[in-house]
Design an enzyme around this catalytic site. Structure first.
Site, PDB file in Angstrom:
ATOM      1  N   PRO A   2      -5.516   6.053   6.039  1.00 49.63           N
ATOM      2  CA  PRO A   2      -6.282   6.801   5.051  1.00 49.63           C
ATOM      3  C   PRO A   2      -6.705   5.976   3.845  1.00 49.63           C
ATOM      4  CG  PRO A   2      -4.373   8.042   5.735  1.00 49.63           C
ATOM      5  CD  PRO A   2      -4.274   6.727   6.395  1.00 49.63           C
ATOM      6  N   GLU A   3      -7.921   6.183   3.437  1.00 48.31           N
ATOM      7  CA  GLU A   3      -8.414   5.668   2.165  1.00 48.31           C
ATOM      8  C   GLU A   3      -8.514   6.876   1.236  1.00 48.31           C
ATOM      9  OE1 GLU A   3     -11.866   3.142   2.734  1.00 48.31           O
ATOM     10  OE2 GLU A   3     -11.333   2.831   4.822  1.00 48.31           O
ATOM     11  N   ARG A 113       2.977   2.328  13.155  1.00 51.35           N
ATOM     12  CA  ARG A 113       3.131   0.914  12.790  1.00 51.35           C
ATOM     13  C   ARG A 113       4.210   0.641  11.743  1.00 51.35           C
ATOM     14  NH1 ARG A 113      -2.713  -1.821  12.296  1.00 51.35           N
ATOM     15  NH2 ARG A 113      -1.441  -3.691  12.105  1.00 51.35           N
ATOM     16  N   ARG A 152     -15.651 -13.549 -11.263  1.00 49.40           N
ATOM     17  CA  ARG A 152     -14.918 -13.598 -10.000  1.00 49.40           C
ATOM     18  C   ARG A 152     -15.761 -14.245  -8.908  1.00 49.40           C
ATOM     19  NH1 ARG A 152     -10.314 -10.195 -10.349  1.00 49.40           N
ATOM     20  NH2 ARG A 152      -9.817 -11.188  -8.384  1.00 49.40           N
TER      21      ARG A 152
END
Length: 272
Positions: A2-3, A113, A152
């Site tokens: 899930p995000e 997992r 960045r």
DNA sequence: CCCGGAACCTGAAGGC
DNA sequence: TGCCTTCAGGTTCCGG
């Protein structure tokens, strides 16, 4: 795993079945799923507590308790799901922890997992340290995003995945946002123009909003608490669509690795 | 501080 | 069929 849109969906669909319920028992089937404190202390503290609320911060879920200052914090990582069941239902395979509630709406934390984690903490920061702004909060502005990308050199996609910069974006929605903004995933963060940053900011909000509207994306290992799938992946333009054509220009989509993560984009709409 | 890669885990799918 | 490689939605640690 899930995000933000998936965790938000889980929170929304779990809440009515869990808030106001008392935890009768806690079963830990794999000890290491409890990151803090020990599995025994975790269990002992939670038994008898009533859940008073569920909140989301980034990809974390936070459960508040009635007679405790402590928070139950949870992260599903890559393959975790929270499944609601009645007391008569057998826990599914790969269930790592169970919260038994007094209305029979037990929560199964399933996680093939074994990356998912639970914490019991006084302060959220003990579980997740520093997190960037929430994409839908007012303080997440185009100017703020520009500041985060400033100086960045890392690929903009890698920066979108950095939870210290912005909380909640994961691999699928990063690809969708970059496509919607027309930005090549390997562009150094600092190379984006002010206009591109504005487009990206808007795209982030749009793709996440769409994901929530469609109850999350069920590509692998994501289920809603009911066990149903989400539908967000059906609307994806590029994410996880290897070998397919760009829905805008028809060009065959490209697949590359960015910081080890599978990345899908349109080489025509997202130029270097 | 910034960056990239490996590590943590297990299972499914694809290639030969 | 069997074996090997790649892939999977995340985070953390380690070396340069």
């Amino acid at each position: 795993m899930p995000e933000l849109p998936e965790v938000e969906t889980i929170k929304n669909e779990l809440a009515p079945h869990v808030i106001g319920e008392r935890i009768l028992a806690v079963t830990i089937l794999w000890d290491k799923i409890v990151r803090q404190p020990s599995a025994n202390e975790f269990r002992r503290h939670l038994v008898g507590q009533e859940v008073t609320g569920i909140a989301r911060r980034g990809k974390y879920l936070l459960f508040s308790l009635k007679n405790s200052e402590k928070l139950l914090v949870l992260h599903l990582k890559m393959s975790g799901s929270l499944l609601l069941a009645t007391a008569s239902t057998e826990p599914p395979a790969y269930t790592r922890a169970i919260l038994w509630l007094d209305n029979g709406n037990n929560i199964f934390f399933r996680d093939p997992r074994k990356f998912g984690r639970l914490w019991l903490v006084n302060e959220p920061a003990e579980a997740f340290g520093k997190l960037g702004p929430e994409p839908f909060e007012e303080d997440f502005t185009p100017e703020r995003l520009a500041g985060l990308l400033q100086g960045r050199k890392a690929p903009v996609k890698a920066l979108l995945l950095d939870q210290d910069l912005i909380a909640g974006i994961g691999n699928l929605y990063a690809d969708e946002a970059l496509f919607a903004a027309g930005i090549y995933p390997l562009r150094p963060g600092a190379s984006l123009t002010a206009d591109e940053v504005r487009q990206l900011h808007q795209a982030i909000r749009e793709v996440l909003m769409e994901g929530i509207k469609n109850k999350g994306a069920s590509i692998v290992n994501y289920y809603r608490p009911s066990g149903d799938a989400g539908h967000a992946h059906e609307e994806f333009k590029v994410a996880h669509r290897r070998g397919e054509n760009c829905p805008v220009c028809g060009t065959t989509l490209s697949y590359i690795k960015v910081r080890g993560r599978g990345t899908y984009f349109c080489p025509q709409c997202q130029r270097e």
